[in-house]
Design an enzyme around this catalytic site. Structure first.
Site, mmCIF file in Angstrom:
data_model
loop_
_atom_site.group_PDB
_atom_site.id
_atom_site.type_symbol
_atom_site.label_atom_id
_atom_site.label_comp_id
_atom_site.label_asym_id
_atom_site.label_seq_id
_atom_site.Cartn_x
_atom_site.Cartn_y
_atom_site.Cartn_z
ATOM 1 C CB SER A 164 40.412 55.773 25.946
ATOM 2 O OG SER A 164 40.178 55.012 27.103
ATOM 3 C CG HIS A 197 42.258 58.608 23.390
ATOM 4 N ND1 HIS A 197 42.451 57.789 22.300
ATOM 5 C CD2 HIS A 197 42.596 57.869 24.481
ATOM 6 C CE1 HIS A 197 42.861 56.598 22.718
ATOM 7 N NE2 HIS A 197 42.959 56.621 24.029
ATOM 8 C CE LYS A 214 46.695 56.375 23.359
ATOM 9 N NZ LYS A 214 47.465 55.201 23.130
HETATM 10 C C1 LIG Z 1 43.408 57.451 28.267
HETATM 11 C C2 LIG Z 1 44.746 56.810 28.063
HETATM 12 N N1 LIG Z 1 45.753 57.157 28.863
HETATM 13 C C3 LIG Z 1 46.972 56.631 28.717
HETATM 14 C C4 LIG Z 1 47.239 55.715 27.722
HETATM 15 C C5 LIG Z 1 48.619 55.147 27.609
HETATM 16 O O1 LIG Z 1 49.288 55.709 26.524
HETATM 17 P P1 LIG Z 1 50.475 54.923 25.792
HETATM 18 O O2 LIG Z 1 49.840 54.025 24.786
HETATM 19 O O3 LIG Z 1 51.330 55.983 25.206
HETATM 20 O O4 LIG Z 1 51.176 54.141 26.865
HETATM 21 C C6 LIG Z 1 46.226 55.316 26.871
HETATM 22 C C7 LIG Z 1 46.506 54.325 25.809
HETATM 23 O O5 LIG Z 1 45.714 53.851 25.095
HETATM 24 C C8 LIG Z 1 44.945 55.873 27.042
HETATM 25 O O6 LIG Z 1 43.923 55.508 26.257
#
Ligand SMILES: Cc1ncc(COP(=O)(O)O)c(C=O)c1O
Length: 437
Positions: free
Chosen positions: A221, A249, A281
């Site tokens: 991310s 992502h 996303k």
């Molecule tokens: C790599 C990664 N995993 C999990 C999440 C968590 O997702 P959520 O925003 O749906 O809680 C994010 C959120 O930005 C993320 O970047």
């Protein structure tokens, strides 16, 4: 029949973490006999409060800008139209009429909330349908949804591993994975980013007979690079660990039809035990999911705490997510536009002398290194009508501060050129290159 209580043997006691996973962020200054420190007497609180004070005093605080209306390529902030370069809406589906219509229809048919948790009274036919669609999209037996992606990881990891187990996590993994390991009280190992050899060495440290769960991400991310999934799957065949892939992502972004990193790299989705993803996303809704075998999902429906201790996804979110999956299939040109925009952005920034690291996806970091400089550049762009996210420690390592740009299909070609013009104007690029980069 109740089991009589007995003392735990030494081997059954939870082992301590091999390291402080938060690097002392929550440590306090109290010692024996000292007065208990205040609630905000932690290195983390001191760091943030100091930084907030300083950046506000220097007029460089650009976080928490209030969007007046929908997100998109253009947003309104303080009555001013701005070009947004850091939203997760990769496919530009926020505001898509079919997605909004589906959310509204779900509210009309199923109300604004379910009034329950999933295991008890919160499961609707909409949830069931979405989960079947996610499982089919990922090519695995079943899926279950949670209130967010963070919650999905926090729910499934502690349901599957405990103090006797080892979790091996890429050093760039998202905070949700680390938090899930803390909650599980599992042994946490971190291995060098995207390095299967480093993973193999870390696996050597797992005692024989102990379970090992490896967690990687489809797209990282903060860096936008892709995990070497075929190598990790090959290693899995030799070393018999369990594998979880966070696709927050990469779902809807990687692969010919947006199915994710497995489609992108030609991996059989069933070679991964646990797929996890976000519905906030590329899918412009809210929620998260875990997908895998039917048996795994049946178990998690009963063993993952948020499935019974946190409310079900609201119908509007489910309706929007389902419609987004349909639009993804019906409008493949969005993926083309996304990739075109990401490629032009990367190429243009590199041409200006910026360091975009190893980005090969729609997450495009502009690594500036120094926190102060990063905040200053974010502010400079803001003043030019361009809104970007600055990312600093602890989200990235010290010295790795960056602007995190996220390409979107919503941008026109002219938007990308406008973004590049702003980066060209904000400061002479030579001064922005990270030392040694
Ligand atoms: C790599 C990664 N995993 C999990 C999440 C968590 O997702 P959520 O925003 O749906 O809680 C994010 C959120 O930005 C993320 O970047």
């Amino acid at each position: 029949v109740s089991t009589p209580l007995r003392a735990l043997g030494p081997d059954e006691l939870p082992p301590p973490f091999p390291e402080d996973p938060f690097g002392g962020f929550f440590a306090d200054g109290g010692g024996p006999g000292a007065a208990p420190p205040g609630l905000l007497d932690t290195p983390g609180a001191h760091h943030w409060l100091g930084l907030i004070r300083e950046t506000m005093a220097a007029d460089r605080y650009t976080f928490q800008q209030t969007l007046e209306g929908r997100s998109g390529a253009r947003v309104t902030v303080g009555g001013r139209s701005m070009l947004l370069l850091s939203a997760y809406d990769y496919l530009g589906l926020i505001g898509h009429p079919a997605v909004e219509a589906a959310a509204l229809a779900a509210v009309r048919s199923h109300g604004t909330g379910t009034g329950g948790v999933r295991l008890l009274t919160g499961t609707t036919d909409l949830h069931r349908a979405l989960e079947e669609e996610i499982a089919a999209f990922k090519g695995v037996g079943a899926a279950l949804t949670f209130g967010s992606g963070y919650m999905a990881t926090l729910g499934c990891v502690p349901a599957l591993v405990g103090p006797r187990d080892h979790v091996l996590v890429d050093e760039y993994a998202h905070r949700s994975t680390v938090d899930a390991c803390v909650l599980a009280r599992a042994r946490l190992h971190r291995f060098a980013h995207n390095d299967p050899d480093a993973l193999a060495r870390e696996l050597d440290r797992v005692p024989a007979g102990r379970r090992a769960l490896v967690v990687v991400e489809g797209v990282y991310s903060m860096d936008g690079d892709v995990c070497p999934l075929p190598d990790i799957v090959a290693l899995k065949e030799r070393r018999r660990f369990h594998l979880m892939v966070d696709e927050a992502h990469s779902l809807g972004v990687l692969g010919a039809t947006g199915r994710g990193v497995d489609e992108h790299l030609g991996v059989d989705p069933r070679d991964v035990d646990l797929w996890m993803g976000s519905l906030s996303k590329a899918i412009p809704s809210n929620g998260g999911y875990v997908a895998g075998s039917r048996e795994l999902v049946y178990y998690l429906q009963h063993g993952a705490a948020p499935f019974m201790f946190s409310a079900a996804l609201c119908p509007a979110a489910v309706g929007a997510a389902r419609a987004s999956l349909r639009v993804l299939a019906e409008e493949p040109e969005r993926l083309d536009a996304l990739r075109r925009n990401a490629a032009r952005l990367r190429e243009g920034l590199r041409g200006l002398g910026y360091d975009v690291g190893g980005s090969e996806s729609c997450v495009v970091p502009v690594v500036l290194g120094d926190e102060e400089r990063t905040l200053a550049v974010a502010r400079g762009l803001f003043d030019r009508g361009v809104l970007v996210s600055a990312v600093i420690h602890p989200a990235v390592a010290h010295g790795q501060a960056r602007l995190r740009l996220c390409a979107t299909a919503a941008w026109t070609a002219a938007d990308v050129e406008e973004a590049l013009d702003a980066f060209a104007a904000v400061r002479p690029p030579a001064r922005l290159r990270v030392a040694g980069a």
